[in-house]
Design an enzyme around this catalytic site. Structure first.
Site, short mmCIF file in Angstrom:
data_model
loop_
_atom_site.label_atom_id
_atom_site.label_comp_id
_atom_site.label_asym_id
_atom_site.label_seq_id
_atom_site.Cartn_x
_atom_site.Cartn_y
_atom_site.Cartn_z
N LYS A 188 6.83 -1.40 13.48
CA LYS A 188 5.53 -1.48 14.16
C LYS A 188 4.77 -2.70 13.67
O LYS A 188 4.38 -2.77 12.50
CB LYS A 188 4.68 -0.23 13.88
CG LYS A 188 3.50 -0.16 14.83
CD LYS A 188 2.40 0.78 14.37
CE LYS A 188 1.42 0.12 13.44
NZ LYS A 188 0.69 -1.04 13.99
N CYS A 298 -1.90 -11.60 0.38
CA CYS A 298 -1.97 -10.54 -0.61
C CYS A 298 -1.90 -11.13 -2.02
O CYS A 298 -2.43 -10.56 -2.96
CB CYS A 298 -0.86 -9.53 -0.38
SG CYS A 298 0.75 -10.28 -0.32
#
Ligand SMILES: NC(=O)C1=CN([C@@H]2O[C@H](COP(=O)(O)OP(=O)(O)OC[C@H]3O[C@@H](n4cnc5c(N)ncnc54)[C@H](O)[C@@H]3O)[C@@H](O)[C@H]2O)C=CC1
Ligand code: BAL
Length: 500
Positions: A188, A298
């Site tokens: 996804k 990140c």
């Protein structure tokens, strides 16, 4: 099921798939719900694509389950051959894929998007080569009457949920090693950046991956993502995104069928600059480490600690360097070569980042320098490079992941103080240290609690080196041999040679 999209800036016109990709075909979602994709540099709509319902996720998982027995029995060599073809196809379409990425995510075409594609091509070839090498088990001679073997077996059906900051790259970090190991996939993409992976779906088919091996289900996290994490017939789930969602996914995985989990979550990574470091190099790397991709990394070095004797010099050189090198460019258009800071992904992220900047100014009275501004009338989500200085350790800006172009800088006295400050976080994704002393660098690399340490650089990932977090930054590793190990489980076979 397709929309013609023209990207005039790079002279491209292409057919954008808009459906879910299941069994190598694009289909509508069962309830025909859609999601709009916006161009973050203008706020304008690009296209609407179908969003998977829970029933669609179930159909994709069933397709992956049907494909698994045959795919897992293809030889590792054959899987490598298909991955190599995929790498070649991605290379042939590199400029178009990069352009889709820029259109949909706002990342500067020349300085970011093409670089993402270069990494994806290398990574695809890396796992093509790895397929028949990292899949081997061990022979363990136990004693004269017994030997043992280990087999590295694929999990089966793997669910993957990826974020919007590196849409195709994060998907590739997960897909390629997983396929090399013999699993089938349901992935996804993020709501706001599904276009590049949907386009790439066609390349998997063209390379020869059989129906059901790679299934792509764009959709909402709370619907399609959580169904994937809690699905009883998914054997492993891998996720990149916020720590809060990582925790939800782990809990869904545990409570459904105790599926295996890999999580790559948030960070608040320190960069520590000692007074013997090259200030020029530290400035170059740490500015890249916080402003590249508009700080939506990140591993962004979002806490910069500078030794007090060089603090003022570092700061003035940092500001000068950022003024010249990190800009929106004249037109604030990520397709222009001089644009090195694109918009952030969405209005939600824009507001969230602005709230940290306002908090710094109004609630904490911190000195905040912003470099440049978007032109009046610009509806894109542009936030100028922002530098906040002399930030105390207990500041909200030191503690929380901002995920935007906001450098948070502070000073320190000595090694003992800074190692405590650097480790004073719930996160542990990465760290950078700048020093000419190999002993000091080595000591820091051992003392810091982080999954990656850069010595005299920052945010320069290598696809051959394991990547992942300590503490609340995640569980498990990606890239390198770990990128395949993460998708295999080990079976021990005990062979008794003794006769009773
Ligand atoms: N580690 C990283 O690379 C990333 C970190 N973040 C962090 O997260 C913050 C918020 O960004 P978001 O877009 O809200 O991140 P997010 O963690 O909600 O989104 C990442 C992915 O998770 C999916 N997701 C969301 N809720 C889910 C659920 N309940 N179950 C399964 N999947 C779910 C999303 O659809 C998306 O595909 C950012 O400000 C940043 O701090 C965001 C993106 C990437
Ligand atoms: N640099 C790739 C990992 C990330 O920022 O999400």
């Amino acid at each position: 099921m397709f929309k013609n999209i023209v990207i005039a800036k790079v002279d491209k016109s292409y057919e954008q798939p808009l459906g879910l990709f299941i069994d190598n075909e694009f289909i509508k979602s069962r309830d025909e719900a859609t999601i709009e994709s916006l161009n973050p540099s203008t706020g304008e709509k690009i296209a609407s694509f179908y969003a998977a319902s829970e029933a669609d996720v179930d159909a994709a998982v069933a397709a992956a389950r049907r494909a698994f027995p045959s795919w897992s029995h293809t030889s590792p060599e054959e899987r490598g051959i298909l991955l190599r073809k995929l790498g070649d196809l991605i290379e042939q379409e590199k400029e178009l894929l990069a352009a889709i990425e820029t259109l949909d995510s706002g990342k500067p075409y020349k300085s970011n998007a093409l670089g993402d594609l270069d990494q994806i091509i290398s990574l695809t070839r890396y796992f093509a080569g790895a397929a028949d090498k990292f899949s081997k088990g061990e022979y363990i001679p136990v004693n004269k009457d017994k030997y043992a073997l280990t087999l590295k077996e694929p999990y089966g059906v793997v669910g993957q949920v990826v974020p919007w900051n590196y849409p195709l790259a994060m998907a590739s970090w997960k897909i390629q090693g997983c396929l090399a190991a013999g699993n089938t996939i349901v992935i996804k993409p993020a709501e706001n950046t599904s276009l590049s992976l949907l386009y790439a779906a066609q390349l998997f088919k063209k390379a020869g991956f059989p129906p059901g091996v790679v299934n792509i289900i764009p959709g909402h996290g709370g619907i399609a993502g959580s169904r994937l994490a809690s699905h009883p017939d998914v054997d492993k789930i891998a996720f990149t995104g916020s720590t809060a969602v990582g925790q939800k996914i782990m809990s869904l995985a545990a409570l459904s069928n105790l599926k295996a989990v890999t999580l790559e979550c948030g960070g608040k990574s320190p960069a520590v600059i000692f007074d013997d470091a090259s200030i020029e190099e530290a400035v170059k790397w740490t500015s890249m480490g916080i402003f590249y991709n508009s700080g939506q990394n990140c591993t962004a070095n979002s806490r910069i600690y500078v030794q007090e004797s060089i603090y003022e010099e570092f700061l003035s050189r940092f500001i000068k360097h950022v003024t010249t090198n990190w800009t929106f460019g004249e037109a604030a258009d990520p397709f222009d070569n001089e644009c090195t800071v694109g918009p952030v992904i969405s209005k939600t992220q824009y507001d969230r980042i602005q709230s940290y900047i306002e908090h710094a100014q109004k609630n904490e009275n911190l000195k905040t320098t912003q470099i440049g501004a978007a032109a009046p009338g610009c509806n894109g989500f542009f936030i100028p490079p922002t530098i906040v200085t002399d930030v105390p350790q207990d500041s909200k800006l030191m503690k929380e992941e901002i995920f935007g172009p906001v450098a948070v800088i502070s000073r320190f006295r000595d090694y003992g103080e800074v190692i405590k400050l650097a480790n004073d976080t719930n996160y542990g994704l990465a760290a950078a240290v700048f020093t000419e002393s190999i002993r000091q660098a080595n000591r820091f690399a051992h003392d810091i609690k982080a999954g990656t340490v850069w010595v005299n650089s920052s945010n320069d990932e290598e696809i051959s080196v394991p990547f992942g977090g300590y503490k609340m930054s995640g569980i498990g590793r990606e890239l390198g041999q770990s990128g395949m190990d993460a998708y295999t489980q080990t079976k021990g076979i005990h062979v008794n040679m003794a006769k009773l």
